[in-house]
Design a protein around this motif. Sequence first.
Motif, PDB file in Angstrom:
ATOM      1  N   GLU A  36       0.828  -1.209   0.000  1.00  0.00           N
ATOM      2  CA  GLU A  36       0.000   0.000   0.000  1.00  0.00           C
ATOM      3  C   GLU A  36       0.861   1.257   0.000  1.00  0.00           C
ATOM      4  O   GLU A  36       0.597   2.219  -0.736  1.00  0.00           O
ATOM      5  CB  GLU A  36      -0.901   0.016   1.235  1.00  0.00           C
ATOM      6  CG  GLU A  36      -2.089  -0.907   1.198  1.00  0.00           C
ATOM      7  CD  GLU A  36      -2.959  -0.732   2.433  1.00  0.00           C
ATOM      8  OE1 GLU A  36      -4.167  -0.542   2.265  1.00  0.00           O
ATOM      9  OE2 GLU A  36      -2.424  -0.762   3.562  1.00  0.00           O
ATOM     10  N   GLY A  37       1.885   1.247   0.843  1.00  0.00           N
ATOM     11  CA  GLY A  37       2.730   2.430   0.976  1.00  0.00           C
ATOM     12  C   GLY A  37       3.477   2.757  -0.299  1.00  0.00           C
ATOM     13  O   GLY A  37       3.546   3.919  -0.715  1.00  0.00           O
ATOM     14  N   VAL A  38       4.051   1.731  -0.940  1.00  0.00           N
ATOM     15  CA  VAL A  38       4.778   1.962  -2.193  1.00  0.00           C
ATOM     16  C   VAL A  38       3.828   2.469  -3.268  1.00  0.00           C
ATOM     17  O   VAL A  38       4.166   3.397  -4.035  1.00  0.00           O
ATOM     18  CB  VAL A  38       5.504   0.685  -2.645  1.00  0.00           C
ATOM     19  CG1 VAL A  38       6.055   0.854  -4.057  1.00  0.00           C
ATOM     20  CG2 VAL A  38       6.639   0.352  -1.687  1.00  0.00           C
ATOM     21  N   LEU A  42      11.550   1.683   4.438  1.00  0.00           N
ATOM     22  CA  LEU A  42      10.101   1.741   4.430  1.00  0.00           C
ATOM     23  C   LEU A  42       9.631   3.079   4.997  1.00  0.00           C
ATOM     24  O   LEU A  42      10.374   3.793   5.669  1.00  0.00           O
ATOM     25  CB  LEU A  42       9.517   0.583   5.237  1.00  0.00           C
ATOM     26  CG  LEU A  42       9.960  -0.823   4.820  1.00  0.00           C
ATOM     27  CD1 LEU A  42       9.145  -1.871   5.567  1.00  0.00           C
ATOM     28  CD2 LEU A  42       9.856  -1.028   3.313  1.00  0.00           C
ATOM     29  N   GLY A  43       8.380   3.391   4.732  1.00  0.00           N
ATOM     30  CA  GLY A  43       7.795   4.623   5.230  1.00  0.00           C
ATOM     31  C   GLY A  43       6.722   4.338   6.263  1.00  0.00           C
ATOM     32  O   GLY A  43       6.546   3.214   6.722  1.00  0.00           O
ATOM     33  N   ALA A  54       6.843   8.263   0.016  1.00  0.00           N
ATOM     34  CA  ALA A  54       7.313   8.914  -1.214  1.00  0.00           C
ATOM     35  C   ALA A  54       8.805   8.672  -1.398  1.00  0.00           C
ATOM     36  O   ALA A  54       9.276   8.404  -2.510  1.00  0.00           O
ATOM     37  CB  ALA A  54       6.999  10.408  -1.171  1.00  0.00           C
ATOM     38  N   ALA A  55       9.568   8.786  -0.303  1.00  0.00           N
ATOM     39  CA  ALA A  55      11.015   8.526  -0.403  1.00  0.00           C
ATOM     40  C   ALA A  55      11.275   7.067  -0.755  1.00  0.00           C
ATOM     41  O   ALA A  55      12.157   6.754  -1.561  1.00  0.00           O
ATOM     42  CB  ALA A  55      11.693   8.887   0.918  1.00  0.00           C
ATOM     43  N   CYS A  56      10.515   6.167  -0.154  1.00  0.00           N
ATOM     44  CA  CYS A  56      10.646   4.741  -0.470  1.00  0.00           C
ATOM     45  C   CYS A  56      10.310   4.487  -1.934  1.00  0.00           C
ATOM     46  O   CYS A  56      11.015   3.768  -2.647  1.00  0.00           O
ATOM     47  CB  CYS A  56       9.719   3.936   0.447  1.00  0.00           C
ATOM     48  SG  CYS A  56       9.798   2.139   0.244  1.00  0.00           S
ATOM     49  N   ALA A  57       9.227   5.114  -2.413  1.00  0.00           N
ATOM     50  CA  ALA A  57       8.801   4.920  -3.790  1.00  0.00           C
ATOM     51  C   ALA A  57       9.794   5.497  -4.781  1.00  0.00           C
ATOM     52  O   ALA A  57       9.926   4.983  -5.903  1.00  0.00           O
ATOM     53  CB  ALA A  57       7.418   5.543  -4.001  1.00  0.00           C
TER      54      ALA A  57
END
Length: 362
Positions: A13-15, A160-161, A345-348
Amino acid sequence: MPPNWGGVARYIEGVLTGLQELGELVHVVAKPADVERLRSVAPEHEYHASPASVARRPVRFVWEQVGLPRLARRLGAAVIHSPHYTHPLVTRAARVVTVHDATFFTDPGVHSRLKRVFFRFWIRRAGAVADVLIAPSRATAEAVASSVRVRRARMLVAYLGVDHSVFRAPGAGEVASFAAHHGLDTATGWIAFLGTIEPRKNVGALVRAHAALPAAPPLVLSGARGWDEDALAVLDALPDDGRVIEAGYLPLDELAPFLGGATVVAYPSLGEGFGLPVLEAMACGAAVLTTPRLSIPEVGGGAVAYTEPDEAALADSLGRLLDDPDRRASLGVAARQRAAGFSWAACATVHAHAYTEAEERR
């Protein structure tokens, strides 16, 4: 997606939300039951339902090898990202594989034999055939590189975020409502643990350490009973006096008051690929007690308290933290500040770079 929508689901979900925020849109393939939930989280991606039969694990493995590459060809996809170890062994597309955890090599005793064999095989195959490997921490990347012959892949670290709209400092009313609903007392407080009861989470030692502190507030465990026979034996032998509470899975909207309202969040893990519960507790402003094992210091830095994972050290460290409200308050402030630096966002951004690099390498 796992049925409980735990850590791996939060990663996916986060990515997806992070990629959407960056304007990097992808094709997402998921079980029919999961498509609508993912679409509600990140609606701008294009979603494709896999056959319903992939809900059965053996069918999923077969479809991943045959049906997924065919779908990728039909869509004209240049890259297939497999976000949880397993991946197509034969495909024309470039391959990106996320390897969440290296403890199958570094600490194999905390996993069942079946899991060791299964995940070692897939990590080794990823090292052999993937174009880019993504790891959630430097510790995991280094452990994989030292345990597996990485023939093709470039290894990238994508921390991860955390969803700061969900994991945030709760208001006093939220904490009071949560406590009343679960039979807890805000005046007494509670010690929180979030995670599956599996051997590396070290819950048995935590329960015994808590028992050595008779004045400590109740210990509340949120998560599923896993395969930790030691911890389950300890829990089953406890008297029904409310000192240790197994709350099971808590709804997502209860995690902020559970973690942020706790006197201490204890996470005495023997090793993590990342340690998402530590970050989530930090984002809620909790005073976290954890261990300096593998990736956890990359997450906690100087904003958490550390202890060795044995029962005596846990009891000593937990007791000192419970007796020091000023330190707990200081840790809570530092934890929120540090957690603010972790975003999806940083992870993505790292993931988007991985897709581009994989295509270029292929």
